[in-house]
Write a protein that holds these residues in place. Structure first.
Motif, PDB file in Angstrom:
ATOM      1  N   ALA A 286      -3.181  34.174 -20.458  1.00  0.00           N
ATOM      2  CA  ALA A 286      -2.407  35.365 -20.806  1.00  0.00           C
ATOM      3  C   ALA A 286      -3.345  36.570 -20.863  1.00  0.00           C
ATOM      4  O   ALA A 286      -4.331  36.549 -21.598  1.00  0.00           O
ATOM      5  N   PRO A 287      -3.045  37.659 -20.139  1.00  0.00           N
ATOM      6  CA  PRO A 287      -3.911  38.836 -20.187  1.00  0.00           C
ATOM      7  C   PRO A 287      -3.647  39.708 -21.407  1.00  0.00           C
ATOM      8  O   PRO A 287      -4.459  40.565 -21.740  1.00  0.00           O
ATOM      9  N   ALA A 288      -2.485  39.482 -22.074  1.00  0.00           N
ATOM     10  CA  ALA A 288      -2.118  40.337 -23.203  1.00  0.00           C
ATOM     11  C   ALA A 288      -1.132  39.609 -24.096  1.00  0.00           C
ATOM     12  O   ALA A 288      -0.454  38.666 -23.674  1.00  0.00           O
ATOM     13  N   ALA A 289      -1.055  40.090 -25.346  1.00  0.00           N
ATOM     14  CA  ALA A 289      -0.086  39.542 -26.299  1.00  0.00           C
ATOM     15  C   ALA A 289       0.498  40.679 -27.118  1.00  0.00           C
ATOM     16  O   ALA A 289      -0.206  41.637 -27.455  1.00  0.00           O
ATOM     17  N   ILE A 290       1.771  40.567 -27.444  1.00  0.00           N
ATOM     18  CA  ILE A 290       2.395  41.454 -28.422  1.00  0.00           C
ATOM     19  C   ILE A 290       2.271  40.784 -29.783  1.00  0.00           C
ATOM     20  O   ILE A 290       2.689  39.636 -29.959  1.00  0.00           O
ATOM     21  N   VAL A 291       1.686  41.491 -30.728  1.00  0.00           N
ATOM     22  CA  VAL A 291       1.408  40.913 -32.055  1.00  0.00           C
ATOM     23  C   VAL A 291       1.802  41.914 -33.136  1.00  0.00           C
ATOM     24  O   VAL A 291       1.916  43.114 -32.887  1.00  0.00           O
ATOM     25  N   GLU A 292       2.000  41.391 -34.348  1.00  0.00           N
ATOM     26  CA  GLU A 292       2.292  42.267 -35.487  1.00  0.00           C
ATOM     27  C   GLU A 292       1.026  42.592 -36.269  1.00  0.00           C
ATOM     28  O   GLU A 292       1.039  43.470 -37.128  1.00  0.00           O
ATOM     29  N   HIS A 293      -0.032  41.862 -35.994  1.00  0.00           N
ATOM     30  CA  HIS A 293      -1.345  42.193 -36.560  1.00  0.00           C
ATOM     31  C   HIS A 293      -2.402  41.681 -35.598  1.00  0.00           C
ATOM     32  O   HIS A 293      -2.182  40.703 -34.870  1.00  0.00           O
ATOM     33  N   GLU A 294      -3.518  42.361 -35.545  1.00  0.00           N
ATOM     34  CA  GLU A 294      -4.580  41.974 -34.637  1.00  0.00           C
ATOM     35  C   GLU A 294      -5.121  40.596 -34.994  1.00  0.00           C
ATOM     36  O   GLU A 294      -5.329  40.263 -36.166  1.00  0.00           O
TER      37      GLU A 294
ATOM     38  N   PRO B  94      -8.247  38.352 -34.725  1.00  0.00           N
ATOM     39  CA  PRO B  94      -9.674  38.494 -34.410  1.00  0.00           C
ATOM     40  C   PRO B  94     -10.151  37.428 -33.423  1.00  0.00           C
ATOM     41  O   PRO B  94      -9.765  36.258 -33.508  1.00  0.00           O
ATOM     42  N   GLY B  95     -10.975  37.854 -32.480  1.00  0.00           N
ATOM     43  CA  GLY B  95     -11.631  36.931 -31.566  1.00  0.00           C
ATOM     44  C   GLY B  95     -10.813  36.481 -30.380  1.00  0.00           C
ATOM     45  O   GLY B  95     -11.316  35.747 -29.530  1.00  0.00           O
ATOM     46  N   ALA B  96      -9.555  36.868 -30.292  1.00  0.00           N
ATOM     47  CA  ALA B  96      -8.727  36.443 -29.161  1.00  0.00           C
ATOM     48  C   ALA B  96      -9.150  37.191 -27.905  1.00  0.00           C
ATOM     49  O   ALA B  96      -9.249  38.416 -27.898  1.00  0.00           O
ATOM     50  N   ALA B  97      -9.376  36.457 -26.819  1.00  0.00           N
ATOM     51  CA  ALA B  97      -9.917  37.038 -25.593  1.00  0.00           C
ATOM     52  C   ALA B  97      -8.815  37.565 -24.686  1.00  0.00           C
ATOM     53  O   ALA B  97      -8.651  37.117 -23.539  1.00  0.00           O
ATOM     54  N   LEU B  98      -8.050  38.508 -25.192  1.00  0.00           N
ATOM     55  CA  LEU B  98      -7.001  39.153 -24.403  1.00  0.00           C
ATOM     56  C   LEU B  98      -6.645  40.482 -25.050  1.00  0.00           C
ATOM     57  O   LEU B  98      -7.010  40.734 -26.196  1.00  0.00           O
ATOM     58  N   ALA B  99      -5.961  41.331 -24.294  1.00  0.00           N
ATOM     59  CA  ALA B  99      -5.509  42.595 -24.869  1.00  0.00           C
ATOM     60  C   ALA B  99      -4.390  42.311 -25.876  1.00  0.00           C
ATOM     61  O   ALA B  99      -3.549  41.439 -25.653  1.00  0.00           O
ATOM     62  N   GLN B 100      -4.385  43.071 -26.976  1.00  0.00           N
ATOM     63  CA  GLN B 100      -3.355  42.894 -27.992  1.00  0.00           C
ATOM     64  C   GLN B 100      -2.595  44.201 -28.189  1.00  0.00           C
ATOM     65  O   GLN B 100      -3.205  45.265 -28.343  1.00  0.00           O
TER      66      GLN B 100
ATOM     67  N   GLY C 249       5.745  38.427 -16.205  1.00  0.00           N
ATOM     68  CA  GLY C 249       6.606  37.619 -17.056  1.00  0.00           C
ATOM     69  C   GLY C 249       6.160  37.585 -18.498  1.00  0.00           C
ATOM     70  O   GLY C 249       5.057  38.028 -18.847  1.00  0.00           O
ATOM     71  N   ALA C 250       7.014  37.049 -19.371  1.00  0.00           N
ATOM     72  CA  ALA C 250       6.723  36.990 -20.799  1.00  0.00           C
ATOM     73  C   ALA C 250       7.305  35.709 -21.378  1.00  0.00           C
ATOM     74  O   ALA C 250       8.366  35.240 -20.956  1.00  0.00           O
ATOM     75  N   VAL C 251       6.600  35.139 -22.357  1.00  0.00           N
ATOM     76  CA  VAL C 251       7.068  33.940 -23.058  1.00  0.00           C
ATOM     77  C   VAL C 251       6.749  34.099 -24.536  1.00  0.00           C
ATOM     78  O   VAL C 251       5.865  34.863 -24.929  1.00  0.00           O
ATOM     79  N   SER C 252       7.480  33.352 -25.375  1.00  0.00           N
ATOM     80  CA  SER C 252       7.189  33.328 -26.806  1.00  0.00           C
ATOM     81  C   SER C 252       6.677  31.971 -27.246  1.00  0.00           C
ATOM     82  O   SER C 252       6.459  31.737 -28.437  1.00  0.00           O
ATOM     83  N   ASP C 253       6.496  31.058 -26.309  1.00  0.00           N
ATOM     84  CA  ASP C 253       5.961  29.723 -26.568  1.00  0.00           C
ATOM     85  C   ASP C 253       4.638  29.603 -25.830  1.00  0.00           C
ATOM     86  O   ASP C 253       4.604  29.662 -24.595  1.00  0.00           O
ATOM     87  N   SER C 254       3.557  29.438 -26.557  1.00  0.00           N
ATOM     88  CA  SER C 254       2.221  29.421 -25.933  1.00  0.00           C
ATOM     89  C   SER C 254       2.071  28.288 -24.932  1.00  0.00           C
ATOM     90  O   SER C 254       1.247  28.367 -24.011  1.00  0.00           O
ATOM     91  N   ARG C 255       2.888  27.226 -25.067  1.00  0.00           N
ATOM     92  CA  ARG C 255       2.808  26.111 -24.124  1.00  0.00           C
ATOM     93  C   ARG C 255       3.349  26.483 -22.754  1.00  0.00           C
ATOM     94  O   ARG C 255       3.107  25.760 -21.775  1.00  0.00           O
ATOM     95  N   GLN C 256       4.076  27.587 -22.681  1.00  0.00           N
ATOM     96  CA  GLN C 256       4.656  28.027 -21.412  1.00  0.00           C
ATOM     97  C   GLN C 256       3.815  29.102 -20.719  1.00  0.00           C
ATOM     98  O   GLN C 256       4.186  29.582 -19.654  1.00  0.00           O
ATOM     99  N   VAL C 257       2.691  29.466 -21.320  1.00  0.00           N
ATOM    100  CA  VAL C 257       1.840  30.505 -20.735  1.00  0.00           C
ATOM    101  C   VAL C 257       1.218  30.011 -19.444  1.00  0.00           C
ATOM    102  O   VAL C 257       0.716  28.894 -19.355  1.00  0.00           O
TER     103      VAL C 257
ATOM    104  N   ALA D   7      -4.853  32.747 -29.518  1.00  0.00           N
ATOM    105  CA  ALA D   7      -6.081  32.314 -28.844  1.00  0.00           C
ATOM    106  C   ALA D   7      -5.778  31.269 -27.778  1.00  0.00           C
ATOM    107  O   ALA D   7      -6.359  31.279 -26.690  1.00  0.00           O
ATOM    108  N   ARG D   8      -4.848  30.351 -28.089  1.00  0.00           N
ATOM    109  CA  ARG D   8      -4.452  29.349 -27.097  1.00  0.00           C
ATOM    110  C   ARG D   8      -3.830  30.031 -25.878  1.00  0.00           C
ATOM    111  O   ARG D   8      -4.100  29.640 -24.734  1.00  0.00           O
ATOM    112  N   ALA D   9      -3.001  31.046 -26.106  1.00  0.00           N
ATOM    113  CA  ALA D   9      -2.381  31.769 -25.000  1.00  0.00           C
ATOM    114  C   ALA D   9      -3.443  32.434 -24.126  1.00  0.00           C
ATOM    115  O   ALA D   9      -3.353  32.426 -22.891  1.00  0.00           O
ATOM    116  N   ALA D  10      -4.465  33.000 -24.767  1.00  0.00           N
ATOM    117  CA  ALA D  10      -5.555  33.625 -24.011  1.00  0.00           C
ATOM    118  C   ALA D  10      -6.266  32.592 -23.148  1.00  0.00           C
ATOM    119  O   ALA D  10      -6.577  32.848 -21.971  1.00  0.00           O
ATOM    120  N   GLY D  11      -6.493  31.408 -23.713  1.00  0.00           N
ATOM    121  CA  GLY D  11      -7.158  30.353 -22.961  1.00  0.00           C
ATOM    122  C   GLY D  11      -6.349  29.864 -21.777  1.00  0.00           C
ATOM    123  O   GLY D  11      -6.905  29.374 -20.793  1.00  0.00           O
TER     124      GLY D  11
END
Length: 504
Positions: A70-78, A80-86, A34-42, A63-67
């Motif tokens: 979430a095993p991964a995130a789609i991002v427009e820029h890396e 730093p320090g987030a504990a998940l695949a980007q 699954g996928a969400v765009s609201d970190s509160r729903q992770v 970072a909140r999503a990783a906590g």
């Protein structure tokens, strides 16, 4: 969501994979669910899509999503320090659409049948979607949006809920501009396209009703080869879309016709429509020489057409008429703020609330007012009916006259009070509410003196709250309709009343 690893997701969206800290280099990583765009729903296993909005930047919550797992995130820029695949992309919204398209392609490759039904129209999309979801669930696992998730973010997020066992996807598709629905159909090309009505919603954005019709017709043009078009036989702009349909056309309607001499036999018909004292429609649903009685659990005459549209699709998919009627009779709860009825007890004052405050345009405003006018019509004695009306947005150069016409229409229906709700902080909204009040005042001048109408302009929802309580305190049995654009704040007032004692 079909099973995919972060590496497979990166390949599907053309992104660059930045592996999670400490992960084995070159490993595919865990499967994403699954996928969400609201970190509160992770939840654990969910992909987070970081979207940069006008007020909030999703990258601040990676970072909140990783906590949250979430095993991964789609991002427009890396980040730093987030504990998940980007998965780094140029545009997160476009990548979200690409991933949804890939997910649906994977589902279509499975052997089990899978059908996408797209729904559009100026009014009625969400209610029709809710009714159809309930019917199709009788036939198999059905995915449909919650509320009105119908744009370039909401629709792909819904499509990503489709998994290997999904039988139906009901995709609501809305538009503010020509080309938006066409884009959505490239993500989720429908097997069945349902077009409900062409009205004047977003007239200011489109410029003309013809342009609105053009935008809605994009759903029909986006059908898969030989896809089925389900069209409103009582709307001339919708009926014209039959000329561009790539496959069969199936009609729904109440038999009003267009007066053009063209016969458009409906697959299912509604005969002998009538309403109970709480405005629940009943009718005979017909299919050829067969018929079944239908009693809608939701209010409003306009919902007969929405029910017909949903029933026509369910019939195409093989649901028997008797089950269609049973589901329609059972659907009391649809998406929030759409002709939802409850009893409010506020500071010891009770009244009936018809909450139709999700949004508003002239067509839906008239439908809501019709429902209020019909409420309790068969009861002995007089029910006091109050229309609490907010501004309608995106109506273009005629917006002031359209608002005045709504005020006049409310008075013409015999309502007892019209409360126009403006804004102390937004002069434009306040002026439009003033137009509603002006139109009502002008119409009230010719009203029978034995049945006067109260017209009031207030400048915030607190003023509306006080005005309603004053009327309800003086008139037990008062019924109140809330109807306006989201910006008018009336849905927040409905929630306030709901939190203080509403009961369905």
């Amino acid at each position: 969501m079909m099973s995919m690893t972060p590496r497979q997701i990166a390949e599907a969206v053309g992104g660059r994979l930045v592996e999670a800290p400490g992960s084995e280099r070159g490993a595919d990583g865990p499967a994403v669910a699954g996928a969400v765009s609201d970190s509160r729903q992770v939840t654990p296993g969910t992909l987070f899509v970081a979207i940069r909005g006008e007020r909030v930047d999703g990258h601040d919550f990676v970072a909140r999503a990783a906590g949250a797992g979430a095993p991964a995130a789609i991002v427009e820029h890396e980040v730093p320090g987030a504990a998940l695949a980007q998965i780094v992309v140029d545009d997160s919204v476009r990548a979200l659409g690409d991933l949804a398209r890939h997910n649906l392609r994977l589902r279509r490759e499975q052997a089990d049948p899978f059908t996408i039904i797209g729904i559009t129209g100026s009014v009625g999309k969400t209610t029709t979607k809710d009714l159809l979801r309930a019917m199709l669930a009788e036939l198999g696992e059905t995915v449909a949006p919650v509320g009105s998730f119908n744009n370039e973010i909401g629709m792909p997020l819904t499509a990503l809920k489709v998994g290997a066992s999904t039988r139906f996807l009901v995709a609501e598709m809305g538009a503010n501009h020509v080309g938006e629905i066409a884009h959505l159909t490239t993500i989720a090309p429908p097997d069945v396209a349902v077009v409900l009505k062409v009205g004047v919603a977003h007239l200011g954005e489109f410029g003309s009703v013809e342009r609105i019709a053009q935008a809605k017709s994009e759903l029909v043009r986006g059908l898969v080869p030989h896809g089925v078009s389900v069209l409103n036989a009582d709307d001339a702009h919708v009926a014209a879309m039959a000329a561009i349909a790539p496959g069969d056309v199936v009609w729904f309607g109440r038999g009003a016709g267009l007066g053009d001499g063209v016969e458009r036999p409906t697959a299912l018909g509604a005969r002998d429509v009538h309403h109970d004292e709480l405005d629940h429609p009943s009718f005979t649903l017909t299919k050829g020489d067969r018929s079944v009685d239908v009693h809608l659990a939701i209010c409003g005459d306009h919902n007969v057409m929405n029910a017909l549209a949903a029933a026509t699709v369910a019939d195409l998919m093989g649901l028997p008429l008797e089950r269609i009627a049973a589901v329609l009779a059972d659907q009391r709860h649809i998406s929030p703020h759409r002709m939802a009825v409850g009893e409010v007890d506020r500071d010891g004052v009770r009244f009936t609330l018809i909450d139709d405050s999700f949004n508003a345009n002239p067509d839906s405003m008239r439908a809501g007012l019709d429902g209020l006018a019909a409420w309790g019509a068969s009861r002995a004695g007089h029910t006091v009916r109050v229309g609490v009306l907010g501004a309608m947005l995106e109506l273009g150069a005629d917006e002031h006259e359209l608002h005045r016409s709504i005020g006049a229409y409310a008075v013409s229906l015999g309502l007892d009070a019209v409360i126009a709700v403006g804004s102390a902080s937004d002069a434009a909204l306040d002026a439009l509410a003033g137009d509603i009040a002006a139109g009502a005042d002008r119409a009230a001048e010719g009203r029978d003196a034995s049945h006067p109408v109260s017209v009031k302009l207030v400048h915030d929802v607190d003023g509306a709250d006080r005005a309603v309580r004053a009327i309800a305190a003086a008139h037990p049995g008062t019924t109140v309709l809330l109807k306006g654009s989201h910006a008018s704040g009336l849905s927040a007032l409905a929630e306030r009343w709901g939190s203080e004692g509403a009961a369905a």
